[in-house]
Design an enzyme around this catalytic site. Structure first.
Site, PDB file in Angstrom:
ATOM      1  N   ASN A 225       0.878  -1.181   0.000  1.00  0.00           N
ATOM      2  CA  ASN A 225       0.000   0.000   0.000  1.00  0.00           C
ATOM      3  C   ASN A 225       0.911   1.225   0.000  1.00  0.00           C
ATOM      4  O   ASN A 225       1.466   1.592   1.029  1.00  0.00           O
ATOM      5  CB  ASN A 225      -0.894  -0.018   1.246  1.00  0.00           C
ATOM      6  CG  ASN A 225      -1.778   1.216   1.330  1.00  0.00           C
ATOM      7  OD1 ASN A 225      -1.804   2.037   0.410  1.00  0.00           O
ATOM      8  ND2 ASN A 225      -2.487   1.362   2.444  1.00  0.00           N
TER       9      ASN A 225
ATOM     10  N   LYS B 109       0.090   4.200  -0.338  1.00  0.00           N
ATOM     11  CA  LYS B 109      -0.589   5.391   0.194  1.00  0.00           C
ATOM     12  C   LYS B 109      -0.382   6.562  -0.781  1.00  0.00           C
ATOM     13  O   LYS B 109      -0.349   6.321  -1.984  1.00  0.00           O
ATOM     14  CB  LYS B 109      -0.119   5.678   1.620  1.00  0.00           C
ATOM     15  CG  LYS B 109      -0.273   4.417   2.504  1.00  0.00           C
ATOM     16  CD  LYS B 109      -0.094   4.648   3.961  1.00  0.00           C
ATOM     17  CE  LYS B 109      -0.288   3.328   4.720  1.00  0.00           C
ATOM     18  NZ  LYS B 109      -0.184   3.466   6.151  1.00  0.00           N
TER      19      LYS B 109
ATOM     20  N   HIS C 169      -9.592   1.281   4.461  1.00  0.00           N
ATOM     21  CA  HIS C 169      -8.354   1.469   5.222  1.00  0.00           C
ATOM     22  C   HIS C 169      -8.617   2.450   6.364  1.00  0.00           C
ATOM     23  O   HIS C 169      -9.406   3.391   6.215  1.00  0.00           O
ATOM     24  CB  HIS C 169      -7.247   1.992   4.298  1.00  0.00           C
ATOM     25  CG  HIS C 169      -5.904   1.952   4.944  1.00  0.00           C
ATOM     26  ND1 HIS C 169      -5.494   2.927   5.826  1.00  0.00           N
ATOM     27  CD2 HIS C 169      -4.902   1.048   4.870  1.00  0.00           C
ATOM     28  CE1 HIS C 169      -4.283   2.610   6.267  1.00  0.00           C
ATOM     29  NE2 HIS C 169      -3.904   1.467   5.696  1.00  0.00           N
TER      30      HIS C 169
ATOM     31  N   GLU D  81      -7.032   4.866   7.387  1.00  0.00           N
ATOM     32  CA  GLU D  81      -6.783   6.276   7.045  1.00  0.00           C
ATOM     33  C   GLU D  81      -7.952   6.861   6.264  1.00  0.00           C
ATOM     34  O   GLU D  81      -8.186   8.069   6.311  1.00  0.00           O
ATOM     35  CB  GLU D  81      -5.456   6.387   6.264  1.00  0.00           C
ATOM     36  CG  GLU D  81      -4.272   6.176   7.208  1.00  0.00           C
ATOM     37  CD  GLU D  81      -3.034   5.581   6.563  1.00  0.00           C
ATOM     38  OE1 GLU D  81      -2.938   5.572   5.327  1.00  0.00           O
ATOM     39  OE2 GLU D  81      -2.153   5.109   7.314  1.00  0.00           O
TER      40      GLU D  81
ATOM     41  N   GLU E 277      -5.496  -4.606  10.471  1.00  0.00           N
ATOM     42  CA  GLU E 277      -4.460  -3.604  10.735  1.00  0.00           C
ATOM     43  C   GLU E 277      -4.824  -2.831  12.003  1.00  0.00           C
ATOM     44  O   GLU E 277      -5.593  -1.867  11.944  1.00  0.00           O
ATOM     45  CB  GLU E 277      -4.374  -2.603   9.580  1.00  0.00           C
ATOM     46  CG  GLU E 277      -4.004  -3.201   8.258  1.00  0.00           C
ATOM     47  CD  GLU E 277      -3.365  -2.168   7.325  1.00  0.00           C
ATOM     48  OE1 GLU E 277      -2.263  -2.435   6.858  1.00  0.00           O
ATOM     49  OE2 GLU E 277      -3.964  -1.107   7.109  1.00  0.00           O
TER      50      GLU E 277
ATOM     51  N   GLY F  25       2.645   2.411  11.015  1.00  0.00           N
ATOM     52  CA  GLY F  25       3.607   3.502  10.794  1.00  0.00           C
ATOM     53  C   GLY F  25       4.750   3.566  11.790  1.00  0.00           C
ATOM     54  O   GLY F  25       5.332   4.626  12.007  1.00  0.00           O
TER      55      GLY F  25
ATOM     56  N   SER G  31       3.385  -1.822  10.496  1.00  0.00           N
ATOM     57  CA  SER G  31       4.822  -1.844  10.787  1.00  0.00           C
ATOM     58  C   SER G  31       5.498  -3.161  10.417  1.00  0.00           C
ATOM     59  O   SER G  31       6.336  -3.665  11.166  1.00  0.00           O
ATOM     60  CB  SER G  31       5.067  -1.495  12.264  1.00  0.00           C
ATOM     61  OG  SER G  31       4.445  -0.274  12.572  1.00  0.00           O
TER      62      SER G  31
HETATM   63  P1  13P Z   1       2.916   0.680   7.770  1.00  0.00           P
HETATM   64  O1  13P Z   1       3.459  -0.583   7.145  1.00  0.00           O
HETATM   65  O2  13P Z   1       3.598   1.921   7.300  1.00  0.00           O
HETATM   66  O3  13P Z   1       2.785   0.564   9.251  1.00  0.00           O
HETATM   67  O4  13P Z   1       1.427   0.858   7.194  1.00  0.00           O
HETATM   68  C1  13P Z   1       0.541  -0.189   7.336  1.00  0.00           C
HETATM   69  C2  13P Z   1      -0.626   0.126   6.507  1.00  0.00           C
HETATM   70  O5  13P Z   1      -1.409   1.006   6.837  1.00  0.00           O
HETATM   71  C3  13P Z   1      -0.783  -0.623   5.246  1.00  0.00           C
HETATM   72  O6  13P Z   1      -2.055  -0.469   4.725  1.00  0.00           O
END
Ligand code: 13P
Length: 254
Positions: free
Chosen positions: A8, A10, A96, A98, A166, A172, A214
């Site tokens: 992902n 983002k 997601h 976010e 997640e 993150g 992470s």
């Molecule tokens: P990270 O791997 O940066 O923690 O992000 C996880 C995530 O939100 C993947 O969709």
């Protein structure tokens, strides 16, 4: 079942050139894999360029990070599942955390999931709690989030659904701060239990469960080996081809 490792990206990177560089780096490793399906989910705007790099590699696919629930029409700024398919996407990430933080509800996720499944996209439905409370309220939250996000999804569509767990508190960070494989295993079993209650055990057990939060080269192998999951959803480490390749090799050789 092949392990599924999804990148992902983002809202990264800022240029098509950089997106192509990252994918070319990942492709070198991805095309050699036999037991691992790799899915790259860039911003929509890069899909067409990246499709050309992917070519016909069977174990390397493209996906999107969102899609709208209508097929076409007056919906300014939205992108339909059909457009994603026509641009080379075969997967989509929905719900997601976010996006949920920007106001996407379970009801919206459910509507989007239905349209994407009808369009023939493999649909990754994200779930995850904000915090882990001692009373275990997060388990009730997750149960409701799964039920409501799949509210419109009949059993016949389940074979194209993937659940990505997640936990928001684990996103993150450094790979040493991810959830422990033992806890991930517990959650994978819990998610299968909830899916079994809705769809029956046989169909539920066939739904791949991914972990995200992470994931890096240092923990991917252990999570795959002891976390009881069918794959990983990787954020920031998927933007670095060398690190992401390390994650891919851990999945391939677990
Ligand atoms: P990270 O791997 O940066 O923690 O992000 C996880 C995530 O939100 C993947 O969709």
């Amino acid at each position: 079942m092949k392990k599924i490792i999804i990148a992902n990206w983002k809202m990264n990177p800022s240029s098509a050139k950089e997106a192509e560089r990252i994918l070319n780096g990942v492709k070198k490793t991805a095309v050699r894999l036999k037991k691992t399906q790799v899915v790259i989910c860039p911003p929509f705007i890069y899909l067409n360029n990246l499709k050309k790099i992917i070519g016909k590699s069977a174990n390397l696919s493209l996906g999107a990070q969102n899609a709208f629930w209508e097929v076409e029409g007056a919906f300014t700024g939205e992108v339909s599942p059909e457009m994603i398919r026509n641009y080379g996407g075969s997967y989509v990430i929905l719900g997601h955390s976010e996006r949920r933080a920007l106001g996407e509800t379970d009801e919206i996720v459910s509507k989007k999931t239905l349209t994407c499944l009808k369009t023939g996209l493999k649909t990754v439905v994200c779930i995850g709690e904000k915090i882990r409370d001692e009373q275990g309220d997060y388990l009730v939250f997750l149960r409701d989030e799964i039920r409501n996000s799949l509210n419109k999804i009949q059993k016949k569509f389940l074979k194209s659904v993937i659940i990505a767990y997640e936990p928001i508190w684990a996103i993150g960070k450094k790979d040493t701060e991810a959830m422990s494989p033992a806890d991930i295993h517990e959650m994978a079993i819990y998610i299968k239990k909830i899916l079994s209650e809705i769809y029956g055990q046989e169909s539920a057990l066939a739904v791949p469960i991914l972990y995200g939060g992470s994931v890096g080269g240092g923990n991917a192998g252990n999570i795959i080996k002891s976390g009881g999951v069918d794959g990983l959803l990787v954020g920031h480490q998927s933007l670095k081809p060398e690190n992401f390749s390390e994650i891919l090799m851990s999945a391939e050789n677990f």
